[in-house]
Write a protein that holds these residues in place. Structure first.
Motif, PDB file in Angstrom:
ATOM      1  N   LEU A  48       0.818  -1.214   0.000  1.00  0.00           N
ATOM      2  CA  LEU A  48       0.000   0.000   0.000  1.00  0.00           C
ATOM      3  C   LEU A  48       0.850   1.261   0.000  1.00  0.00           C
ATOM      4  CD1 LEU A  48      -2.870  -1.116   2.377  1.00  0.00           C
ATOM      5  CD2 LEU A  48      -2.980  -0.756  -0.096  1.00  0.00           C
ATOM      6  N   ARG A  50       3.329   1.809  -1.741  1.00  0.00           N
ATOM      7  CA  ARG A  50       3.707   2.093  -3.139  1.00  0.00           C
ATOM      8  C   ARG A  50       2.562   2.672  -3.963  1.00  0.00           C
ATOM      9  NH1 ARG A  50       6.074  -3.033  -2.266  1.00  0.00           N
ATOM     10  NH2 ARG A  50       4.406  -4.043  -3.433  1.00  0.00           N
ATOM     11  N   THR A  51       1.322   2.633  -3.441  1.00  0.00           N
ATOM     12  CA  THR A  51       0.173   3.095  -4.223  1.00  0.00           C
ATOM     13  C   THR A  51       0.048   4.609  -4.268  1.00  0.00           C
ATOM     14  OG1 THR A  51      -1.369   3.085  -2.358  1.00  0.00           O
ATOM     15  CG2 THR A  51      -1.132   1.013  -3.626  1.00  0.00           C
ATOM     16  N   GLY A  52       0.530   5.282  -3.222  1.00  0.00           N
ATOM     17  CA  GLY A  52       0.338   6.725  -3.151  1.00  0.00           C
ATOM     18  C   GLY A  52      -1.073   7.108  -2.718  1.00  0.00           C
ATOM     19  N   TRP A  53      -1.873   6.133  -2.329  1.00  0.00           N
ATOM     20  CA  TRP A  53      -3.233   6.419  -1.890  1.00  0.00           C
ATOM     21  C   TRP A  53      -3.232   7.157  -0.561  1.00  0.00           C
ATOM     22  CZ3 TRP A  53      -5.519   0.799  -2.415  1.00  0.00           C
ATOM     23  CH2 TRP A  53      -5.679   0.492  -3.774  1.00  0.00           C
ATOM     24  N   PRO A  54      -4.255   7.977  -0.347  1.00  0.00           N
ATOM     25  CA  PRO A  54      -4.383   8.606   0.971  1.00  0.00           C
ATOM     26  C   PRO A  54      -4.697   7.533   2.028  1.00  0.00           C
ATOM     27  CG  PRO A  54      -6.202   9.265  -0.483  1.00  0.00           C
ATOM     28  CD  PRO A  54      -5.275   8.415  -1.291  1.00  0.00           C
ATOM     29  N   GLU A  55      -4.412   7.870   3.269  1.00  0.00           N
ATOM     30  CA  GLU A  55      -4.581   6.909   4.362  1.00  0.00           C
ATOM     31  C   GLU A  55      -6.002   6.341   4.428  1.00  0.00           C
ATOM     32  OE1 GLU A  55      -4.270   6.776   9.195  1.00  0.00           O
ATOM     33  OE2 GLU A  55      -3.039   8.227   8.117  1.00  0.00           O
ATOM     34  N   ARG A  57      -8.142   5.874   2.036  1.00  0.00           N
ATOM     35  CA  ARG A  57      -8.336   4.898   0.947  1.00  0.00           C
ATOM     36  C   ARG A  57      -7.636   3.580   1.291  1.00  0.00           C
ATOM     37  NH1 ARG A  57     -10.110   1.455  -1.765  1.00  0.00           N
ATOM     38  NH2 ARG A  57      -9.584   1.082  -3.932  1.00  0.00           N
ATOM     39  N   CYS A  58      -6.449   3.658   1.857  1.00  0.00           N
ATOM     40  CA  CYS A  58      -5.723   2.452   2.267  1.00  0.00           C
ATOM     41  C   CYS A  58      -6.507   1.684   3.319  1.00  0.00           C
ATOM     42  CB  CYS A  58      -4.335   2.808   2.799  1.00  0.00           C
ATOM     43  SG  CYS A  58      -3.195   3.389   1.531  1.00  0.00           S
ATOM     44  N   ARG A  59      -7.066   2.404   4.303  1.00  0.00           N
ATOM     45  CA  ARG A  59      -7.864   1.750   5.348  1.00  0.00           C
ATOM     46  C   ARG A  59      -9.079   1.054   4.750  1.00  0.00           C
ATOM     47  NH1 ARG A  59      -7.085   6.227   8.389  1.00  0.00           N
ATOM     48  NH2 ARG A  59      -9.154   6.982   7.894  1.00  0.00           N
ATOM     49  N   GLN A  60      -9.735   1.751   3.832  1.00  0.00           N
ATOM     50  CA  GLN A  60     -10.921   1.183   3.183  1.00  0.00           C
ATOM     51  C   GLN A  60     -10.559  -0.084   2.404  1.00  0.00           C
ATOM     52  OE1 GLN A  60     -12.490   3.534  -0.047  1.00  0.00           O
ATOM     53  NE2 GLN A  60     -14.572   2.744   0.280  1.00  0.00           N
ATOM     54  N   PHE A  61      -9.453  -0.035   1.697  1.00  0.00           N
ATOM     55  CA  PHE A  61      -8.994  -1.185   0.925  1.00  0.00           C
ATOM     56  C   PHE A  61      -8.706  -2.372   1.852  1.00  0.00           C
ATOM     57  CE2 PHE A  61      -5.505  -3.715  -0.822  1.00  0.00           C
ATOM     58  CZ  PHE A  61      -6.042  -4.108  -2.030  1.00  0.00           C
TER      59      PHE A  61
END
Length: 179
Positions: A48, A50-55, A57-61
């Motif tokens: 995660l 490496r994705t550059g997603w906001p925190e 979005r990472c939690r949701q994933f």
């Protein structure tokens, strides 16, 4: 305690004695789900990052992926032992194990990051291999091809049955059985 696996019996095996010191197993309960999700998330951190997603979005994933994995395991391995590893009352990992008449499946094993590389995984695997051998069972598992645990499984005699580029299916044949 898990029927048939006595972590205290590891004292007869010097390789397991210190690694399993103070560790016990118990069945997972619904109250353990938050810990199990956090534990699962620890296995996805590098990916995660490496994705550059906001925190958020990472939690949701992670929440979504954990729910899917949990549901899959509960459906496809309904008779498995879903076990929580704990040391001195503090959860440190999970062990999901299924045994059938002719084979066993190491469904999943995860340790908290601070517990990895300290011999606990090797000690658990040594116990599971001993358990399977005493019952004449082969052991199968799936592992991501980039998971460092793959080296551990190879040391314990697991061989590749298949590889789709993301996951490898491994088997350790019981010496008393014919694969």
């Amino acid at each position: 305690m898990w029927p048939g696996i006595d972590l205290d019996s590891s004292n007869s095996d010097p390789g397991n004695e210190s690694a399993l010191q103070g560790i016990a197993l118990r069945r997972c309960t619904p109250e353990d789900l938050p810990f199990l999700e956090t534990l699962y998330a620890s296995t996805r951190e590098a990916e995660l990052a490496r994705t550059g997603w906001p925190e958020a979005r990472c939690r949701q994933f992670v929440e979504q992926q954990f729910a899917l994995q949990h549901s899959y395991y509960q459906t496809h391995f309904a008779e498995a032992q879903f076990l929580l590893l704990h040391r001195n009352g503090q959860a440190i990992g999970r062990l999901y194990w299924w045994e059938g008449a002719h084979r066993a499946v190491l469904v999943d094993v995860i340790l908290l990051p601070q517990e990895r590389g300290r011999g606990v995984g090797s000690a658990l695997l040594r116990l599971l291999v001993g358990r399977a051998e005493s019952r004449g069972l082969d052991i199968e598992l799936h592992v991501e091809t980039n998971n460092p645990a793959l080296r551990l499984y190879r040391r314990f005699g697991f061989e590749t049955l298949g590889d789709n580029g993301i996951h490898a299916k491994l088997r350790r044949c019981c010496p008393q059985a014919t694969c």
